[in-house]
Design a protein around this motif. Structure first.
Motif, PDB file in Angstrom:
ATOM      1  N   LYS A 217      71.508 -36.457  -9.387  1.00 55.97           N
ATOM      2  CA  LYS A 217      71.545 -37.246 -10.615  1.00 55.97           C
ATOM      3  C   LYS A 217      70.146 -37.717 -11.006  1.00 55.97           C
ATOM      4  CE  LYS A 217      76.210 -39.105 -10.146  1.00 55.97           C
ATOM      5  NZ  LYS A 217      76.987 -40.319  -9.855  1.00 55.97           N
ATOM      6  N   THR A 218      69.386 -38.169 -10.032  1.00 55.72           N
ATOM      7  CA  THR A 218      68.054 -38.713 -10.299  1.00 55.72           C
ATOM      8  C   THR A 218      67.030 -37.614 -10.526  1.00 55.72           C
ATOM      9  OG1 THR A 218      68.613 -40.582  -8.869  1.00 55.72           O
ATOM     10  CG2 THR A 218      66.288 -40.301  -9.427  1.00 55.72           C
ATOM     11  N   HIS A 219      67.154 -36.542  -9.769  1.00 54.54           N
ATOM     12  CA  HIS A 219      66.197 -35.429  -9.849  1.00 54.54           C
ATOM     13  C   HIS A 219      66.957 -34.126 -10.131  1.00 54.54           C
ATOM     14  CE1 HIS A 219      63.196 -38.112  -8.106  1.00 54.54           C
ATOM     15  NE2 HIS A 219      64.052 -38.424  -7.163  1.00 54.54           N
ATOM     16  N   PRO A 220      67.418 -33.924 -11.367  1.00 49.94           N
ATOM     17  CA  PRO A 220      68.234 -32.741 -11.661  1.00 49.94           C
ATOM     18  C   PRO A 220      67.485 -31.419 -11.459  1.00 49.94           C
ATOM     19  CG  PRO A 220      67.758 -33.979 -13.671  1.00 49.94           C
ATOM     20  CD  PRO A 220      67.242 -34.776 -12.529  1.00 49.94           C
ATOM     21  N   TRP A 221      66.183 -31.447 -11.485  1.00 46.06           N
ATOM     22  CA  TRP A 221      65.382 -30.229 -11.300  1.00 46.06           C
ATOM     23  C   TRP A 221      65.544 -29.644  -9.904  1.00 46.06           C
ATOM     24  CZ3 TRP A 221      62.198 -31.044  -7.228  1.00 46.06           C
ATOM     25  CH2 TRP A 221      61.830 -32.350  -6.942  1.00 46.06           C
TER      26      TRP A 221
ATOM     27  N   ALA B  39      60.493 -27.155 -13.185  1.00 43.21           N
ATOM     28  CA  ALA B  39      61.471 -27.282 -12.105  1.00 43.21           C
ATOM     29  C   ALA B  39      61.095 -26.380 -10.936  1.00 43.21           C
ATOM     30  CB  ALA B  39      62.867 -26.945 -12.609  1.00 43.21           C
ATOM     31  N   GLU B  40      60.660 -25.175 -11.228  1.00 44.71           N
ATOM     32  CA  GLU B  40      60.264 -24.235 -10.172  1.00 44.71           C
ATOM     33  C   GLU B  40      59.046 -24.751  -9.406  1.00 44.71           C
ATOM     34  OE1 GLU B  40      60.727 -21.268  -7.663  1.00 44.71           O
ATOM     35  OE2 GLU B  40      62.069 -21.607  -9.356  1.00 44.71           O
ATOM     36  N   GLU B  41      58.092 -25.297 -10.126  1.00 45.39           N
ATOM     37  CA  GLU B  41      56.902 -25.862  -9.480  1.00 45.39           C
ATOM     38  C   GLU B  41      57.275 -27.051  -8.600  1.00 45.39           C
ATOM     39  OE1 GLU B  41      52.779 -28.016 -10.868  1.00 45.39           O
ATOM     40  OE2 GLU B  41      53.574 -26.409 -12.137  1.00 45.39           O
ATOM     41  N   ARG B  42      58.150 -27.897  -9.110  1.00 46.12           N
ATOM     42  CA  ARG B  42      58.601 -29.055  -8.326  1.00 46.12           C
ATOM     43  C   ARG B  42      59.349 -28.618  -7.075  1.00 46.12           C
ATOM     44  NH1 ARG B  42      60.855 -32.875 -13.257  1.00 46.12           N
ATOM     45  NH2 ARG B  42      58.813 -33.475 -14.065  1.00 46.12           N
ATOM     46  N   ARG B  43      60.198 -27.587  -7.197  1.00 41.60           N
ATOM     47  CA  ARG B  43      60.934 -27.107  -6.028  1.00 41.60           C
ATOM     48  C   ARG B  43      59.986 -26.519  -4.988  1.00 41.60           C
ATOM     49  NH1 ARG B  43      65.102 -25.834  -9.963  1.00 41.60           N
ATOM     50  NH2 ARG B  43      64.250 -23.754 -10.298  1.00 41.60           N
ATOM     51  N   THR B  44      58.892 -25.895  -5.435  1.00 45.68           N
ATOM     52  CA  THR B  44      57.896 -25.367  -4.500  1.00 45.68           C
ATOM     53  C   THR B  44      57.244 -26.498  -3.716  1.00 45.68           C
ATOM     54  OG1 THR B  44      57.449 -23.509  -5.978  1.00 45.68           O
ATOM     55  CG2 THR B  44      55.774 -24.000  -4.331  1.00 45.68           C
TER      56      THR B  44
ATOM     57  N   ALA C 157      62.208 -35.626  -2.828  1.00 44.67           N
ATOM     58  CA  ALA C 157      62.155 -35.392  -4.275  1.00 44.67           C
ATOM     59  C   ALA C 157      61.345 -36.479  -4.969  1.00 44.67           C
ATOM     60  CB  ALA C 157      63.563 -35.328  -4.857  1.00 44.67           C
ATOM     61  N   THR C 158      61.482 -37.700  -4.508  1.00 44.12           N
ATOM     62  CA  THR C 158      60.707 -38.799  -5.078  1.00 44.12           C
ATOM     63  C   THR C 158      59.221 -38.614  -4.770  1.00 44.12           C
ATOM     64  OG1 THR C 158      62.619 -40.249  -4.837  1.00 44.12           O
ATOM     65  CG2 THR C 158      60.489 -41.313  -5.172  1.00 44.12           C
TER      66      THR C 158
ATOM     67  N   GLU D 101      53.178 -35.475  -8.461  1.00 44.80           N
ATOM     68  CA  GLU D 101      53.008 -35.025  -9.849  1.00 44.80           C
ATOM     69  C   GLU D 101      52.335 -36.109 -10.695  1.00 44.80           C
ATOM     70  OE1 GLU D 101      56.544 -34.558 -12.555  1.00 44.80           O
ATOM     71  OE2 GLU D 101      56.136 -32.458 -12.084  1.00 44.80           O
ATOM     72  N   ALA D 102      52.750 -37.345 -10.529  1.00 48.97           N
ATOM     73  CA  ALA D 102      52.168 -38.456 -11.291  1.00 48.97           C
ATOM     74  C   ALA D 102      50.703 -38.664 -10.927  1.00 48.97           C
ATOM     75  CB  ALA D 102      52.961 -39.735 -11.038  1.00 48.97           C
ATOM     76  N   ILE D 103      50.389 -38.547  -9.653  1.00 53.91           N
ATOM     77  CA  ILE D 103      48.988 -38.702  -9.215  1.00 53.91           C
ATOM     78  C   ILE D 103      48.125 -37.606  -9.826  1.00 53.91           C
ATOM     79  CG2 ILE D 103      47.453 -38.544  -7.208  1.00 53.91           C
ATOM     80  CD1 ILE D 103      49.706 -39.982  -5.620  1.00 53.91           C
ATOM     81  N   LYS D 104      48.613 -36.384  -9.835  1.00 54.83           N
ATOM     82  CA  LYS D 104      47.854 -35.286 -10.441  1.00 54.83           C
ATOM     83  C   LYS D 104      47.625 -35.529 -11.933  1.00 54.83           C
ATOM     84  CE  LYS D 104      49.200 -31.579  -7.298  1.00 54.83           C
ATOM     85  NZ  LYS D 104      49.936 -30.308  -7.158  1.00 54.83           N
ATOM     86  N   GLN D 105      48.638 -36.043 -12.623  1.00 54.46           N
ATOM     87  CA  GLN D 105      48.491 -36.338 -14.051  1.00 54.46           C
ATOM     88  C   GLN D 105      47.471 -37.452 -14.276  1.00 54.46           C
ATOM     89  OE1 GLN D 105      52.485 -37.166 -15.343  1.00 54.46           O
ATOM     90  NE2 GLN D 105      53.003 -35.010 -15.603  1.00 54.46           N
TER      91      GLN D 105
END
Length: 127
Positions: A13-17, A27-32, A56-57, A63-67
């Protein structure tokens, strides 16, 4: 077991990707990255009922740090400052104030008032 099942539902629910049904580049990048985190911290994450949720969190945190880092390195465009139009009178200093000009200005301010007090009248007629 029940707790782990509940956490799996919360994770989706929180991380549908995390679900393979979502097929986007993000989504693919996150799963990697998720796979990398899960393999690095396998012992710890497997021992926790909410291990997938934590992993997942962490992915979203990375991801947020990279941004944030990308935003810091991106240079904002400098705004051009508009130049003031040239003055037709040229550069000049303000007029020099003498005691006479200050008195005249003070009297003018008194006359512009709607109500004039006795002190104002005295100041107006004083030399």
């Amino acid at each position: 077991m029940q707790s782990q099942s509940q956490w799996q539902q919360d994770t989706i629910k929180t991380h549908p990707w995390i679900s393979e049904t979502i097929d986007t580049d993000i989504a693919e990048e996150r799963r990697t990255v998720l796979g990398q985190i899960k393999s690095q911290y396998a012992d710890i994450l497997k021992s926790l009922p909410n291990g997938d949720f934590i992993a997942a969190t962490l992915v979203r945190g990375v991801e947020a740090i990279k941004q944030d880092q990308a935003a810091k390195t991106a240079k904002p465009k400098a705004k051009k400052v508009a130049k003031a139009p040239p003055s037709s009178m040229g550069d000049s200093s303000p007029p020099v104030q003498t005691s006479a000009t200050r008195k005249t200005a003070k009297k003018q301010k008194i006359l512009e008032r709607k109500q004039i007090s006795e002190n104002d009248l005295a100041a107006l007629f004083a030399e």
